[in-house]
Motif scaffolding. Structure first.
Motif, short mmCIF file in Angstrom:
data_model
loop_
_atom_site.label_atom_id
_atom_site.label_comp_id
_atom_site.label_asym_id
_atom_site.label_seq_id
_atom_site.Cartn_x
_atom_site.Cartn_y
_atom_site.Cartn_z
N GLU A 168 0.83 -1.20 0.00
CA GLU A 168 0.00 0.00 0.00
C GLU A 168 0.87 1.25 0.00
OE1 GLU A 168 -2.88 0.04 3.09
OE2 GLU A 168 -3.47 -2.05 2.79
N ALA A 169 0.39 2.29 -0.67
CA ALA A 169 1.12 3.56 -0.71
C ALA A 169 1.04 4.25 0.65
CB ALA A 169 0.56 4.46 -1.79
N VAL A 170 2.16 4.77 1.10
CA VAL A 170 2.22 5.51 2.36
C VAL A 170 2.62 6.94 2.03
CG1 VAL A 170 3.26 5.67 4.65
CG2 VAL A 170 2.91 3.41 3.60
N ALA A 171 1.81 7.90 2.45
CA ALA A 171 2.06 9.30 2.14
C ALA A 171 3.31 9.80 2.85
CB ALA A 171 0.86 10.16 2.52
N VAL A 191 12.47 12.90 4.05
CA VAL A 191 11.98 11.53 3.84
C VAL A 191 12.68 10.92 2.63
CG1 VAL A 191 9.98 10.10 3.33
CG2 VAL A 191 9.76 12.05 4.88
N GLU A 192 12.86 11.70 1.56
CA GLU A 192 13.55 11.19 0.37
C GLU A 192 14.97 10.77 0.70
OE1 GLU A 192 13.33 14.03 -2.77
OE2 GLU A 192 11.20 14.45 -2.44
N VAL A 193 15.64 11.56 1.56
CA VAL A 193 17.01 11.25 1.94
C VAL A 193 17.07 9.88 2.62
CG1 VAL A 193 18.94 11.93 3.42
CG2 VAL A 193 17.67 13.67 2.14
N TYR A 194 16.15 9.64 3.54
CA TYR A 194 16.18 8.37 4.28
C TYR A 194 15.72 7.20 3.43
CZ TYR A 194 17.65 10.34 8.68
OH TYR A 194 18.39 10.93 9.67
N VAL A 195 14.76 7.43 2.52
CA VAL A 195 14.35 6.36 1.61
C VAL A 195 15.52 5.98 0.71
CG1 VAL A 195 12.89 5.82 -0.38
CG2 VAL A 195 11.89 6.85 1.67
N SER A 196 16.25 6.97 0.22
CA SER A 196 17.42 6.69 -0.61
C SER A 196 18.45 5.86 0.15
CB SER A 196 18.04 8.01 -1.08
OG SER A 196 19.23 7.78 -1.81
N ILE A 211 11.34 -0.97 -2.53
CA ILE A 211 10.80 0.33 -2.13
C ILE A 211 10.54 1.15 -3.39
CG2 ILE A 211 11.17 2.42 -0.78
CD1 ILE A 211 13.06 0.85 1.00
N ARG A 212 9.28 1.33 -3.71
CA ARG A 212 8.88 2.03 -4.95
C ARG A 212 8.37 3.43 -4.64
NH1 ARG A 212 7.59 -2.43 -8.37
NH2 ARG A 212 8.97 -4.14 -7.69
N THR A 213 8.63 4.35 -5.53
CA THR A 213 8.10 5.71 -5.41
C THR A 213 6.71 5.78 -6.00
OG1 THR A 213 10.31 6.70 -5.54
CG2 THR A 213 8.43 8.12 -6.06
N VAL A 214 5.79 6.38 -5.27
CA VAL A 214 4.44 6.66 -5.77
C VAL A 214 4.40 8.16 -6.02
CG1 VAL A 214 1.97 6.54 -5.33
CG2 VAL A 214 3.50 4.76 -4.40
N HIS A 215 4.57 8.56 -7.25
CA HIS A 215 4.76 9.98 -7.59
C HIS A 215 3.60 10.84 -7.12
CE1 HIS A 215 8.40 9.24 -9.87
NE2 HIS A 215 7.80 8.22 -10.48
N GLY A 216 3.96 11.95 -6.49
CA GLY A 216 2.97 12.88 -5.98
C GLY A 216 2.34 12.45 -4.67
N VAL A 222 6.93 -3.32 -1.65
CA VAL A 222 6.33 -4.54 -2.19
C VAL A 222 7.29 -5.71 -1.98
CG1 VAL A 222 4.99 -3.31 -3.91
CG2 VAL A 222 7.27 -4.10 -4.48
N PRO A 223 6.76 -6.89 -1.66
CA PRO A 223 7.63 -8.06 -1.56
C PRO A 223 8.35 -8.28 -2.88
CG PRO A 223 5.46 -8.52 -0.66
CD PRO A 223 5.36 -7.21 -1.38
#
Length: 226
Positions: A168-171, A191-196, A211-216, A222-223
């Motif tokens: 599921e997408a997490v804002a 958040v982008e820094v830590y996701v990277s 770890i996928r980006t959900v744009h916007g 996802v497994p």
């Protein structure tokens, strides 16, 4: 655990969300009785509901009674500034499972929630998992298959946000709220820094792309077993 906290004192509600989140629980907040009732009846399923007695709109007694009339047996911990024995009896008669008087110790509240889960026979899972990526928020350990991965406290928090609802997408704002305590004064780009950083640790070395980006919006985990 998935916990619904219905509390109109915003500072207290946020404190509970941060404290319970740090213990590895997923917490949803409502600050009035109307939203609390809506979530309690349709927003779950929850493993526990922390319910303030005095709320704008429907109060804790009514919300709890409505839950029980709908056949919802989710454990309810009632919070109140009242300490009279009749108030406690009314709360229990309305269907609450336990009662805690303000001010209270967070340690005691957390222990009461664990006790409710034991009595319900649904002890909370200690780990979060998607595919072969496993996180133990309490022990603060992460592994991909047999390989241990060293993560900082913030990285653990961000990963836990994503693992609680795999697929599921997490804002981004929800991650900010859970890991940093709110967006006020904080650059959302953190958040982008830590996701990277997480991608470099939990995905790249193993040839994964979980770890996928959900744009916007934010991110989705996802497994991805390779």
């Amino acid at each position: 655990m998935r916990i619904l906290v219905v509390e109109d004192e915003v500072g207290l509600a946020e404190s509970l969300r941060r404290g319970l989140g740090a213990e590895g629980h997923w917490v949803e907040l409502a600050h009035d009785g109307h939203r609390g009732l809506e979530l309690a009846l349709a927003g779950g399923p929850y493993d526990a509901v922390v319910l303030d007695l005095m709320l704008p709109g429907p109060g804790g007694y009514e919300i709890c009674a409505r839950m029980r009339r709908h056949g919802d047996a989710t454990p309810v911990l009632m919070l109140t500034a009242r300490d009279g024995e009749y108030d406690e009896a009314d709360g229990l008669d309305a269907g609450a499972d336990d009662y805690l008087t303000k001010p209270f110790s967070f340690v005691v509240l957390s222990a009461r929630l664990r006790a409710l889960q034991r009595r319900a026979g649904t002890a909370p899972a200690t780990t979060l998992q998607a595919g072969d990526l496993v996180l133990d928020p309490v022990a603060r350990r992460c592994r991909r298959g047999p390989h241990e991965i060293e993560l900082t406290a913030r990285e653990l928090g961000v990963l836990a946000c994503l693992l609680r609802t795999p697929g599921e997408a997490v804002a981004k704002r929800d991650i900010l709220g859970e890991v940093w305590g709110g967006p006020a004064g904080i650059d959302p780009n953190i958040v982008e820094v830590y996701v990277s950083s997480l991608r470099k640790k939990v995905d790249a070395p193993f040839g994964r792309r979980s770890i996928r980006t959900v744009h916007g919006h934010g991110y989705r985990l996802v497994p991805d077993d390779g």
